[in-house]
Design an enzyme around this catalytic site. Structure first.
Site, PDB file in Angstrom:
ATOM      1  N   ASN A   1       0.793  -1.200  -0.073  1.00  0.00           N
ATOM      2  CA  ASN A   1       0.012   0.017  -0.088  1.00  0.00           C
ATOM      3  C   ASN A   1       0.888   1.388  -0.002  1.00  0.00           C
ATOM      4  O   ASN A   1       2.111   1.056  -0.086  1.00  0.00           O
ATOM      5  CB  ASN A   1      -1.113  -0.096   1.216  1.00  0.00           C
ATOM      6  CG  ASN A   1      -0.126  -0.107   2.455  1.00  0.00           C
ATOM      7  OD1 ASN A   1       0.589   0.517   2.837  1.00  0.00           O
ATOM      8  ND2 ASN A   1      -0.527  -1.008   3.306  1.00  0.00           N
TER       9      ASN A   1
ATOM     10  N   ASP B   1      -3.895  -6.147   5.024  1.00  0.00           N
ATOM     11  CA  ASP B   1      -4.946  -6.853   5.446  1.00  0.00           C
ATOM     12  C   ASP B   1      -4.958  -8.221   4.964  1.00  0.00           C
ATOM     13  O   ASP B   1      -5.069  -9.319   5.889  1.00  0.00           O
ATOM     14  CB  ASP B   1      -6.375  -6.514   5.419  1.00  0.00           C
ATOM     15  CG  ASP B   1      -6.660  -5.184   6.339  1.00  0.00           C
ATOM     16  OD1 ASP B   1      -5.979  -5.217   7.514  1.00  0.00           O
ATOM     17  OD2 ASP B   1      -6.816  -3.900   5.784  1.00  0.00           O
TER      18      ASP B   1
ATOM     19  N   LYS C   1       8.752 -17.347 -10.574  1.00  0.00           N
ATOM     20  CA  LYS C   1       7.902 -16.408 -11.246  1.00  0.00           C
ATOM     21  C   LYS C   1       6.843 -16.806 -11.885  1.00  0.00           C
ATOM     22  O   LYS C   1       7.042 -17.659 -12.825  1.00  0.00           O
ATOM     23  CB  LYS C   1       8.988 -15.403 -12.100  1.00  0.00           C
ATOM     24  CG  LYS C   1       8.415 -14.171 -12.502  1.00  0.00           C
ATOM     25  CD  LYS C   1       9.249 -13.402 -13.421  1.00  0.00           C
ATOM     26  CE  LYS C   1       8.538 -12.550 -14.345  1.00  0.00           C
ATOM     27  NZ  LYS C   1       8.979 -11.984 -15.466  1.00  0.00           N
TER      28      LYS C   1
ATOM     29  N   PRO D   1      -2.484 -11.865   9.955  1.00  0.00           N
ATOM     30  CA  PRO D   1      -2.849 -11.650  11.662  1.00  0.00           C
ATOM     31  C   PRO D   1      -2.934  -9.905  11.993  1.00  0.00           C
ATOM     32  O   PRO D   1      -2.215  -9.004  11.339  1.00  0.00           O
ATOM     33  CB  PRO D   1      -1.675 -12.036  12.402  1.00  0.00           C
ATOM     34  CG  PRO D   1      -0.578 -12.312  11.395  1.00  0.00           C
ATOM     35  CD  PRO D   1      -1.117 -12.355   9.898  1.00  0.00           C
ATOM     36  N   ASP D   2      -3.810  -9.821  12.880  1.00  0.00           N
ATOM     37  CA  ASP D   2      -3.769  -8.356  13.310  1.00  0.00           C
ATOM     38  C   ASP D   2      -2.888  -8.007  14.379  1.00  0.00           C
ATOM     39  O   ASP D   2      -3.048  -8.596  15.419  1.00  0.00           O
ATOM     40  CB  ASP D   2      -5.162  -7.797  13.628  1.00  0.00           C
ATOM     41  CG  ASP D   2      -5.541  -6.535  13.980  1.00  0.00           C
ATOM     42  OD1 ASP D   2      -4.479  -5.945  14.678  1.00  0.00           O
ATOM     43  OD2 ASP D   2      -6.437  -5.894  13.434  1.00  0.00           O
TER      44      ASP D   2
ATOM     45  N   PHE E   1      -3.348   3.050  15.550  1.00  0.00           N
ATOM     46  CA  PHE E   1      -3.766   4.099  14.562  1.00  0.00           C
ATOM     47  C   PHE E   1      -5.013   3.664  14.010  1.00  0.00           C
ATOM     48  O   PHE E   1      -4.985   2.613  13.582  1.00  0.00           O
ATOM     49  CB  PHE E   1      -2.590   4.418  13.645  1.00  0.00           C
ATOM     50  CG  PHE E   1      -1.812   5.578  14.333  1.00  0.00           C
ATOM     51  CD1 PHE E   1      -0.767   5.368  15.233  1.00  0.00           C
ATOM     52  CD2 PHE E   1      -1.626   6.878  13.674  1.00  0.00           C
ATOM     53  CE1 PHE E   1       0.145   6.252  15.700  1.00  0.00           C
ATOM     54  CE2 PHE E   1      -0.731   7.922  14.155  1.00  0.00           C
ATOM     55  CZ  PHE E   1       0.181   7.486  15.158  1.00  0.00           C
TER      56      PHE E   1
ATOM     57  N   LYS F   1     -12.932   0.802  17.016  1.00  0.00           N
ATOM     58  CA  LYS F   1     -11.851   0.244  16.716  1.00  0.00           C
ATOM     59  C   LYS F   1     -11.121  -0.021  18.180  1.00  0.00           C
ATOM     60  O   LYS F   1     -10.426  -1.124  18.466  1.00  0.00           O
ATOM     61  CB  LYS F   1     -11.131   0.811  15.737  1.00  0.00           C
ATOM     62  CG  LYS F   1     -10.141  -0.057  14.955  1.00  0.00           C
ATOM     63  CD  LYS F   1      -9.406   0.819  13.706  1.00  0.00           C
ATOM     64  CE  LYS F   1     -10.598   0.568  12.458  1.00  0.00           C
ATOM     65  NZ  LYS F   1      -9.902   1.281  11.184  1.00  0.00           N
TER      66      LYS F   1
ATOM     67  N   LYS G   1     -10.176  -3.888  19.280  1.00  0.00           N
ATOM     68  CA  LYS G   1      -8.749  -4.222  19.252  1.00  0.00           C
ATOM     69  C   LYS G   1      -8.048  -4.306  20.812  1.00  0.00           C
ATOM     70  O   LYS G   1      -6.921  -4.591  20.829  1.00  0.00           O
ATOM     71  CB  LYS G   1      -7.863  -3.265  18.284  1.00  0.00           C
ATOM     72  CG  LYS G   1      -8.273  -3.385  16.690  1.00  0.00           C
ATOM     73  CD  LYS G   1      -7.321  -3.206  15.795  1.00  0.00           C
ATOM     74  CE  LYS G   1      -7.814  -3.387  14.296  1.00  0.00           C
ATOM     75  NZ  LYS G   1      -6.778  -3.187  13.505  1.00  0.00           N
TER      76      LYS G   1
HETATM   77  N1  CTP Z   1      -3.126  -3.208  12.486  1.00  0.00           N
HETATM   78  C1  CTP Z   1      -2.279  -4.259  12.633  1.00  0.00           C
HETATM   79  N2  CTP Z   1      -2.365  -5.526  11.928  1.00  0.00           N
HETATM   80  C2  CTP Z   1      -3.116  -5.516  10.802  1.00  0.00           C
HETATM   81  C3  CTP Z   1      -4.078  -4.431  10.635  1.00  0.00           C
HETATM   82  C4  CTP Z   1      -4.090  -3.334  11.333  1.00  0.00           C
HETATM   83  O1  CTP Z   1      -1.502  -4.089  13.639  1.00  0.00           O
HETATM   84  N3  CTP Z   1      -3.054  -6.747  10.340  1.00  0.00           N
HETATM   85  C5  CTP Z   1      -3.082  -2.083  13.176  1.00  0.00           C
HETATM   86  C6  CTP Z   1      -2.708  -0.787  12.555  1.00  0.00           C
HETATM   87  O2  CTP Z   1      -1.290  -0.691  12.684  1.00  0.00           O
HETATM   88  C7  CTP Z   1      -3.336   0.326  13.248  1.00  0.00           C
HETATM   89  C8  CTP Z   1      -4.732  -0.227  13.467  1.00  0.00           C
HETATM   90  O3  CTP Z   1      -4.426  -1.846  13.527  1.00  0.00           O
HETATM   91  O4  CTP Z   1      -2.765   0.646  14.484  1.00  0.00           O
HETATM   92  C9  CTP Z   1      -5.982   0.119  12.739  1.00  0.00           C
HETATM   93  O5  CTP Z   1      -5.756  -0.248  11.501  1.00  0.00           O
HETATM   94  P1  CTP Z   1      -6.873   0.118  10.201  1.00  0.00           P
HETATM   95  O6  CTP Z   1      -6.232  -0.533   8.939  1.00  0.00           O
HETATM   96  O7  CTP Z   1      -7.274   1.154  10.313  1.00  0.00           O
HETATM   97  O8  CTP Z   1      -7.993  -1.008  10.755  1.00  0.00           O
HETATM   98  P2  CTP Z   1      -8.462  -2.288  10.192  1.00  0.00           P
HETATM   99  O9  CTP Z   1      -8.672  -3.314  11.584  1.00  0.00           O
HETATM  100  O10 CTP Z   1      -7.749  -2.741   9.348  1.00  0.00           O
HETATM  101  O11 CTP Z   1      -9.959  -1.915   9.893  1.00  0.00           O
HETATM  102  P3  CTP Z   1     -10.479  -1.276   8.679  1.00  0.00           P
HETATM  103  O12 CTP Z   1      -9.508  -1.410   7.361  1.00  0.00           O
HETATM  104  O13 CTP Z   1     -11.680  -2.167   8.216  1.00  0.00           O
HETATM  105  O14 CTP Z   1     -11.032  -0.198   8.779  1.00  0.00           O
END
Ligand code: CTP
Length: 401
Positions: A209, A277, A287, A304-305, A323, A337, A341
């Site tokens: 991204n 994500d 390749k 993983p989040d 964030f 959020k 989280k």
């Molecule tokens: N984050 C993370 N790991 C992921 C996705 C997000 O640690 N796989 C963390 C980001 O670093 C940020 C927070 O989660 O601190 C919010 O990320 P964001 O992309 O805004 O939220 P999402 O959970 O992906 O939700 P959405 O995109 O549906 O708004």
């Protein structure tokens, strides 16, 4: 300001030595006294006369010069300084420092000093990436040597990549941070994630991204300047390495999670990375080729989040900050959020294209906590980082543990 500070500047033999002349000037403008050691290789790039003129002092070059030793021995030379700065720090000198060699004035003074040492490495991109240099650097940092840079860009050798010496003003900022007065987060440990992640499709293609890493890097720099022992776990970015942090470079979300886990325990976790994500379920090992048939379909699986995983424990840091990049209903989504989280605070930023936040230098954020929402005015990402750091310091002062 650096008034009254005495800096011993070691200038080794790299083309970036010309920047060290500017560094001397900048340091002296801020009131620092600068005494210089010029290595034999360094004198191939800048003249002793130029160094002496700018530092308004004699230049120290020779370990075995009787005059040098009688006037100012290498022990005194290194002890009388408040800080030793090596700029440029070449692969050769870093190797000597790591090995504890002392075969010239620079290496001997570096071995004899009892003062903090800051190095600004510079070299060809392949040399910097070489495992020997990386191992030397890691060893030196483990022993407490501070590092600034190198940054990325076009190098004097014509190649492009990591190896450029930090700019004089960045080095000055790092020195000022080292001498900065109160360090309210001294004794605390922080982990910061920054930048995008890259999820491979095959060995040459990936999903990523547009995150620049500017905000996350600024947060790491601010926490470190406030005295926190800071580990920055960063995806690929073009940002220069912030001063005084331990940088761990990763590519994928899973690597980022592992690097964060390896950096635990910590008091503070700030997740500023824009983690991808979804990743391709299985990256091809060779390749993918166009064979005229149906284009390959990507089967994506969820990453993983990192924030949610670390906030759920075990070893949850006492203060967890996420964030949230939103385009509508910024605060409402951020509140949800924060709960989902399990973090203490969410720094919610509006990333609608009109704000120019993505990749830009400014940010307009809201700090969302369980009991309050603070609306911060538009400011630079650095100012956001500094204000967040002050809030973190106030939080630890409040809870008093
Ligand atoms: N984050 C993370 N790991 C992921 C996705 C997000 O640690 N796989 C963390 C980001 O670093 C940020 C927070 O989660 O601190 C919010 O990320 P964001 O992309 O805004 O939220 P999402 O959970 O992906 O939700 P959405 O995109 O549906 O708004």
């Amino acid at each position: 300001m650096l008034a009254g500070k005495r800096i011993l500047l070691v200038i080794a033999g790299g083309i970036a030595a010309y920047k060290s002349l500017d560094l001397i000037r900048r340091l002296r403008e801020r009131g620092a006294g600068v005494r210089c050691i010029l290595t034999r290789a360094g004198a191939q790039f800048v003249t002793p006369l130029a160094v002496a003129s700018l530092s308004e002092d004699r230049v120290y070059e020779d370990l075995f010069s009787l005059t040098d030793e009688s006037e100012m021995g290498h022990i005194r030379l290194s002890r009388e300084a408040d800080l030793v700065v090596v700029a440029p720090a070449t692969a050769d000198l870093l190797g000597k420092m790591a090995a504890g060699l002392a075969d010239d004035l620079a290496s001997t003074a570096l071995l004899a000093t009892d003062k903090p040492v800051l190095v600004a490495p510079t070299m060809n991109v392949m040399m910097w990436a070489h495992p020997a240099v990386q191992a030397n650097m890691a060893l030196l940092q483990a022993r407490g040597v501070r590092r600034i840079g190198p940054g990325s860009g076009e190098l004097a050798c014509g190649e492009v990549g990591s190896g450029r010496m930090a700019e004089p003003l960045e080095i000055v900022a790092a020195i000022e941070a080292l001498f900065a007065g109160p360090r309210p987060l001294a004794g605390r440990r922080a982990i910061v994630t920054s930048g995008p992640t890259r999820e491979p499709i095959d060995p040459v293609r990936y999903i990523a991204n547009r995150s620049s890493g500017k905000q996350g890097h600024a947060v790491a720099a601010a926490l470190a300047a406030a005295g926190a022992d800071t580990v920055l776990v960063s995806g690929p970015t073009a940002e220069p390495d912030p001063a005084g942090v331990s940088l761990v470079r990763v590519e994928t979300a899973r690597e980022m999670l592992e690097a964060c886990r390896a950096a635990l325990p910590a008091d503070i976790l700030v997740c500023a990375a824009a983690v991808v994500d979804w990743r391709p379920g299985e990256a091809a090992t060779s390749k993918l080729k166009k064979d005229g048939g149906t284009p390959p379909a990507l089967h994506l699986v969820e990453n993983p989040d990192i924030l949610a995983t670390l906030a759920a424990g075990p070893g949850r840091p006492a203060l967890v900050v996420g964030f949230a990049a939103e385009t509508d209903d910024v605060v409402a989504y951020a509140r949800a959020k924060r709960v989902k989280k399990n973090c203490d605070w969410i720094v919610a930023n509006d990333v609608s294209p009109a704000t120019g936040t993505f990749g830009g230098d400014h940010n307009t954020v809201h700090l969302v906590a369980a009991d309050r929402v603070e609306d911060w005015p538009r400011m630079t990402k650095r100012e956001v980082a500094e204000r967040l750091t002050r809030r973190v310091a106030a939080h630890f002062a409040e809870i008093g543990s």
